[in-house]
Design a protein around this motif. Structure first.
Motif: not given
Length: 992
Positions: A267-270, A294-303, A325-332
C-alpha cells in the motif's frame, strides 16, 4: 526449644514475604467474601474474568489485591493509575489477558509483570508512557500480543523484548519513535514475531544495524516521515504485507534495487511514488497484482487508462482484487479498463468523484468481476438499463452504492446484473424508487435501503425478489405498510422497518412472509398491537422489536396480542412514547410459551398484575429498568412461574422491599440488578435461598446503616457465593461519611431499645391486667395463695389426718350481724334439745394467737360440713367469702359433699351475679332458706327447716355423683334442671 524458635523465625520470614507480594492479603480477603473493591467478575466466568473500569483508586494494588489467583483475564481501563510498581500482579500467576489501556500510566517499573508466566496479551495502549526499563517485561515468556500504541515513547532499550520469545504481534503506533535502527535491534531476536505496527511515528528512514526477524510478515510504516528507505536490498524480502501510505515525501527512487518479490500486499496511498514509473522500471520486482492502487493518481487525468496500459505489459498476471480508492476518478468510459488484466474478485472504486456510472458499461471487458464498490462517491441517480441489452454481468454478485447522493432509482436499474446476491443502497438520499427498479433480481439475498428518504413501498417493488432473505428499510420516512406489500418475499427471514413513521399496518401488511424470523418495528408511531396481523407470522417469528413506539393501554381488561406467537423467543417493548406503557392488560403475554428474553424498560408502568408473567415459563432474561411509576409495589407471586429466569434487571423501579413472596421462586436466578431502588434492608434468608445467585447490584440504594442491616453486613463479609457489585462503594444514607461494609454494629448485639420496649410493653400490660384481675379473680388468687402456703407448710397432710377424725360435725360460717340468730336459733337446735351435733364457732373454737386464715382452713377441714349462713351482711364480709371459697374448693376439687347454704333472708338473683362461686354451688346443690315471717305456717315451716338441716349435717361426705343419685331418689332437681329449683322469694325452699 531451639528448633521451635528457629521454625518460628522461618515462618515469620515467609509470612513477611507473603505480605510483601500481596498474596496473603488478597487470599485472606477473598476467602472472607465474594465482593471486590474495584472490580466486577463476569457472570459464569468461574473467578476468571474481571473488569475494573472507571475506578478512582490511584494504585494498582488497590485495584487488584483482592482479585483471586484464579483470574485469567483482567481489564483495568479509564482509571487514574500513574505507574505500575514491581510485582503488581505477582499474586495472579494464571493471568492470560491483561488490559491496562486508557489510563494515565507514565512509568512501568522493573519486574512490573514478574511471575506472569501464562500471560499472552498485554495491552498498554492509550497511556502516557515515555520510558521503559530493559526489565519492564521480564519473565513474560508466553506473551504473544503486546500493545503499546498511543503513548509517548521516543526510544526503546536494546534488550527491552529480550524475554518475549513467543511474541507474535507488537503494536507501537502513535508514539514518538524516530530511530528505526534501535527498534529493529530490539526485535531482531523475536523469532515468532509476525506483525509489527509502527504507524504514526517520526521515522524518516529504514536505516538499520540489525535484520528483521525472518518470521515478520506484516509491517506497517504508514503515517511517518519517510523520504527514503535507506535499507539493504534484502531487508524487506521476507515481508508479505507492507504499508508505506501517507509518507508524502517517499518517492519511487527510494525503492531502487529493493527486493520486494515476496510481497502479497503493498500500500502506497498518498505518497510521492509514481506507480506508473514503478511498474515500468520494475526495479523492485513487485508483483503488480499485490499493489493497492489507492491514492496514487493524485487527480491526474487518464490515470486509470495509463495504469491499465502499463499493466498490460504483464500478460501472464492475474489480478484478483483491484483497489482504486481516492484517485480522483471522475468518469468511467467503456474502454477505460480494456487494457487491464482480468479482474476476478473485487473492484473497489470508492472515495473517488464519480457522478454517473452509465449502467456499468466500463465493465464490458471485465465481466469476471464478482464484487463492485462505488462507496463515498457523488452518484446522484441510477438510470434505467433496460436498453443496455448488449451488456450483461452474470458473474457480478455484490454491488455497493453506499455513502453517495442517490436521489432516485429508475426502472430496471439493475437489469444488467441479474445474478447479484447483495445490493447495498443504504446511506443515500433516495426519495423515489420506481416500482420496477429491482426487477430481474431473482437471486438477490440481501437488500439494504436503510438511511434514505423513502416514504412509500409498493408490492411491485419486491415482486421478483423471491430469494431475498434480508430486507433493511430502517430510518426512512415510511408511514403505512399496505396490504400484500411483501407478498412475494416467501423466503425473507429478516425485515427491518425500524426508525420510520409507521402509524398504520394494513390488515394484510405481512401476507406472504412465510419464513420471517426477525421483525423490527422499533421507533415508529404504532399505537396498538394487532394480534391478527402478528398471528399470520406464528409459524416462524422469533424476534419482535417494538421499542420506541406509542403503544399504550387504558384498561386492565384481558388482551393478548401475542397469543399465537408460540415460537417467539425475543420481545422488545422498551420506551413507549410519550410516557410509556402505563398499564399492562391482564393476560398480555399469554401465548408466549417459548419467550426467553423480554425487554420492558423505560415504560413507567403504574400497575403490575400478579399474573402478568404467568405464561412466560421459558423466560431467562427480563428487564424492567426505569419502568416504575414512583414507588413500585411488586405483587406477591408476580414472578412465581419464572423458574428458568437467569437475569432480572429492575433498576430504578422504586422497589422498597425484597420479600420471599415476590422473589422466592426465582431458583435459577444468577444475575439480579437492583440499582437505584428504595431498598433499605434485605432478607438474608431469601438471598441464601436463591441458590444460583452469582451477581447482585445494590448500588445507589438507600441501605440503612443500622441494626436492621447488621445481618446483611455480616452476610456481605462472609458469603462466598454472591458477588455484591462494588460493595466498598456503598455508602450510608443515614450516616454521612460512613460505608455500609464497615458501619458500627457492636451495639446491635445488645439492643437496649428492644429490651426497654419489651419491658415497658409488659409493664403496661401488667398495669392493665392487675386491676381487672383484682376485680374478677381477687379471692381466687388470695385463696390459692393461702392454700399454697398451707401446702408448703405440710398443712395438707396434717389436715387430711385430722379430717378422718372430724372434730366437728359442722363449721358455722356467719357474719357477726347474724350472730343473734346463730346463738338463739341455730346453736340451741343443733347442740341442745337432745341433739348431739358438735359445732365449730369462730368466737368460741378458733385457737387464740393463730393466723385467722389458718384457723379458717383448720375449721373447714376438721368439720364434716360447712354451713354458710347467707345474708346481706354475709355477702359483704371478706372473711365469710374466704370461708365459702374454702368449702367450695372441697366440694368441686376434692369431690367432698361438705357445703350447706342457709339463706336467712330473700336475696334477689341480680345481687348474687358477682358471686360466681356461690352461684355455681347453687346450681350444683340444693339449699335451705329460713322461713320468712309472712309465710302461712311459720311454726311448722321452722320445724321442717331444722329437721332438714339436721339430716343434711348427719349425711356423710360423698362425691357429687353419689349425692346426685340420692337427690334423684328423693325427687330433688339436678344440674341443668333449673325450672324445678326453688326461687329466691318469700316462699320457703325446704329441700334437703
Amino acid at each position: 526449644m531451639e528448633f521451635n524458635i528457629k521454625s518460628l523465625g522461618n515462618m515469620a520470614h515467609w509470612f513477611h514475604l507473603l505480605i510483601s507480594v500481596g498474596i496473603f492479603t488478597s487470599f485472606l480477603q477473598f476467602t472472607l467474601n465474594y465482593s471486590f473493591k474495584n472490580c466486577n467478575e463476569s457472570v459464569d466466568s468461574k473467578k476468571a474474568i474481571f473488569k475494573c473500569i472507571k475506578r478512582q483508586a490511584q494504585t494498582v494494588s488497590a485495584i487488584v489485591d483482592d482479585i483471586p489467583p484464579s483470574a485469567t483475564n483482567i481489564t483495568i481501563s479509564y482509571c487514574i493509575l500513574s505507574d505500575i510498581p514491581s510485582g503488581s500482579f505477582s499474586h495472579l500467576p494464571e493471568l492470560k489477558i491483561l488490559r491496562l489501556d486508557c489510563n494515565r500510566i507514565r512509568k512501568i517499573n522493573e519486574d512490573a509483570f514478574i511471575h506472569l508466566m501464562h500471560l499472552q496479551t498485554l495491552n498498554l495502549s492509550t497511556n502516557a508512557i515515555s520510558y521503559l526499563s530493559h526489565s519492564s517485561f521480564r519473565g513474560l515468556h508466553n506473551l504473544t500480543n503486546l500493545l503499546l500504541d498511543d503513548n509517548q515513547l521516543k526510544s526503546l532499550p536494546l534488550d527491552l523484548f529480550s524475554s518475549l520469545t513467543s511474541l507474535k504481534i507488537l503494536d507501537l503506533r502513535r508514539n514518538q519513535l524516530f530511530n528505526f535502527s534501535a527498534v529493529v535491534h530490539s526485535i531482531t531476536h523475536l523469532s515468532a514475531l509476525t506483525k509489527l505496527k509502527l504507524s504514526f511515528n517520526s521515522l524518516n528512514s529504514l536505516h538499520h544495524s540489525a535484520s528483521l526477524p525472518q518470521s515478520l510478515a506484516t509491517l506497517y510504516l504508514d503515517n511517518n516521515n519517510l523520504n527514503t528507505l535507506g535499507c539493504s536490498r534484502e531487508f524487506l524480502s521476507s515481508v508479505k504485507v507492507l504499508d508505506f501510505s501517507y509518507n508524502k515525501f517517499l518517492s519511487s527512487r527510494a525503492f531502487w534495487g529493493m527486493n520486494l518479490n515476496g510481497l502479497r500486499y503493498l500500500r502506497l496511498h498518498s505518497t510521492n511514488v509514481s506507480i506508473i514509473k514503478l511498474l515500468k522500471c520494475n526495479f523492485t520486482k513487485v508483483p503488480p497484482q499485490c499493489i493497492d492502487f489507492s491514492g496514487l493518481g493524485a487527480n491526474k487525468p487518464h490515470f486509470l487508462s495509463s495504469l491499465c496500459k502499463q499493466l498490460s505489459h504483464y500478460p501472464k498476471i492475474h489480478i484478483r482484487n483491484m483497489t482504486l480508492q481516492s484517485n480522483g476518478i471522475r468518469t468511467l468510459n467503456k474502454t477505460m479498463l480494456s487494457n487491464c488484466p482480468k479482474i476476478s474478485g473485487i473492484l473497489d472504486l470508492s472515495y473517488n468523484e464519480l457522478k454517473n456510472i452509465k449502467c456499468l458499461e466500463f465493465l464490458k471487458d471485465q465481466k469476471q468481476v464478482r464484487s463492485l464498490k462505488f462507496e463515498h462517491n457523488h452518484i446522484t441517480k441510477l438510470l434505467s438499463c433496460k436498453t443496455a441489452t448488449n451488456l450483461s454481468l452474470p458473474n457480478l454478485k455484490e454491488l455497493s452504492y453506499r455513502y453517495n447522493r442517490i436521489l432516485y432509482i429508475s426502472a430496471f436499474a439493475f437489469i444488467h446484473a441479474p445474478k447479484i446476491t447483495t445490493l447495498l443502497l443504504n446511506i443515500n438520499i433516495i426519495a423515489y424508487m420506481d416500482k420496477k427498479a429491482l426487477s430481474g433480481l431473482r437471486d438477490l439475498v440481501t437488500l439494504r435501503l436503510d438511511n434514505n428518504l423513502l416514504s412509500d413501498l409498493y408490492a411491485e417493488s419486491f415482486e421478483d425478489l423471491h430469494s431475498l432473505k434480508t430486507l433493511n428499510l430502517r430510518n426512512n420516512r415510511i408511514a403505512v405498510i399496505f396490504n400484500n406489500t411483501f407478498h412475494s418475499l416467501g423466503n425473507l427471514t429478516i425485515l427491518d422497518l425500524g426508525g420510520n413513521k409507521i402509524a398504520q399496518l394494513m390488515p394484510q401488511a405481512f401476507n406472504g412472509l412465510d419464513s420471517l424470523a426477525n421483525l423490527y418495528l422499533d421507533r415508529n408511531r404504532l399505537e396498538a398491537i394487532d394480534d391478527q396481523q402478528l398471528g399470520r407470522l406464528h409459524r416462524t417469528l422469533q424476534v419482535l422489536d417494538l421499542c420506541g413506539n406509542s403503544i399504550c393501554y387504558y384498561t386492565k381488561q384481558p388482551y393478548s396480542p401475542f397469543v399465537n406467537l408460540t415460537k417467539l423467543i425475543d420481545l422488545k417493548l422498551d420506551g413507549q412514547l410519550p410516557y410509556g406503557i402505563s398499564i399492562l392488560p391482564s393476560a398480555f403475554f399469554r401465548g408466549l410459551t417459548s419467550l426467553t428474553r423480554l425487554y420492558l424498560s423505560n415504560n413507567h408502568i403504574s400497575y403490575f398484575n400478579a399474573d402478568i408473567f404467568d405464561d412466560l415459563k421459558s423466560l431467562t432474561f427480563l428487564t424492567l429498568d426505569n419502568s416504575g411509576a414512583g414507588v413500585t409495589q411488586l405483587k406477591p407471586g408476580i414472578f412465581k412461574n419464572l423458574q428458568k429466569l437467569v437475569t432480572l434487571s429492575i433498576e430504578n423501579m422504586g422497589v422498597e422491599s425484597f420479600s420471599e413472596e415476590v422473589f422466592g421462586n426465582l431458583t435459577a436466578l444468577k444475575v439480579l440488578h437492583l440499582n437505584r431502588n428504595a431498598l433499605q434492608t434485605m432478607d438474608i434468608q431469601l438471598l441464601e435461598n436463591l441458590t444460583n445467585l452469582q451477581y447482585l447490584d445494590l448500588r445507589n440504594s438507600p441501605l440503612s446503616c443500622s441494626c436492621l442491616n447488621s445481618d446483611l453486613q455480616n452476610w456481605t463479609k462472609n458469603n462466598q457465593k454472591v458477588q455484591l457489585v462494588y460493595l466498598y462503594d456503598l455508602s450510608c444514607q443515614d450516616l454521612n461519611g460512613s460505608n455500609f461494609y464497615n458501619f458500627e454494629t457492636d451495639v446491635c448485639y445488645l439492643d437496649l431499645g428492644v429490651y426497654l420496649f419489651a419491658s415497658t410493653y409488659f409493664a403496661t400490660i401488667v398495669l392493665i391486667l392487675v386491676p381487672l384481675l383484682h376485680v374478677k379473680l381477687y379471692w381466687k388468687f388470695k385463696y390459692g395463695y393461702y392454700v399454697f402456703r398451707s401446702w408448703f407448710g405440710e398443712q395438707w397432710r396434717r389436715l387430711r389426718e385430722e379430717e378422718e377424725k372430724s372434730m366437728y360435725d359442722a363449721f358455722i360460717s356467719y357474719n357477726s350481724a347474724d350472730e343473734k340468730w346463730v346463738m338463739e336459733k341455730l346453736l340451741p337446735n343443733l347442740e341442745g334439745n337432745g341433739s348431739s351435733f358438735k359445732l365449730c364457732l369462730h368466737h368460741r373454737d378458733f385457737e387464740p394467737g393463730r393466723y385467722i386464715v389458718d384457723n379458717i382452713v383448720s375449721a373447714v377441714y376438721n368439720s364434716r360440713k360447712t354451713v354458710c349462713v347467707i345474708s346481706q351482711s354475709f355477702l359483704r364480709s371478706e372473711w365469710c367469702s374466704l370461708e365459702i371459697q374454702m368449702a367450695s374448693y372441697r366440694l368441686f376439687h376434692e369431690m367432698q359433699d361438705v357445703l350447706l347454704l342457709v339463706f336467712l333472708e330473700s336475696i334477689h338473683e341480680r345481687q348474687l351475679s358477682t358471686y360466681h362461686r356461690m352461684r355455681k354451688v347453687m346450681l350444683k346443690k340444693t339449699y335451705l332458706q329460713w322461713p320468712q315471717p309472712d309465710c302461712t305456717d311459720p311454726i311448722n315451716a321452722q320445724e321442717l327447716f331444722w329437721k332438714q338441716l339436721k339430716r343434711a349435717i348427719s349425711s356423710s361426705s360423698r362425691c357429687q355423683e353419689e349425692q346426685s343419685e340420692v337427690d334423684l331418689q328423693m325427687g330433688q332437681p339436678t344440674e341443668g334442671n333449673m325450672e324445678e329449683r326453688g326461687h329466691f322469694g318469700s316462699q320457703p325452699n325446704l329441700m334437703p
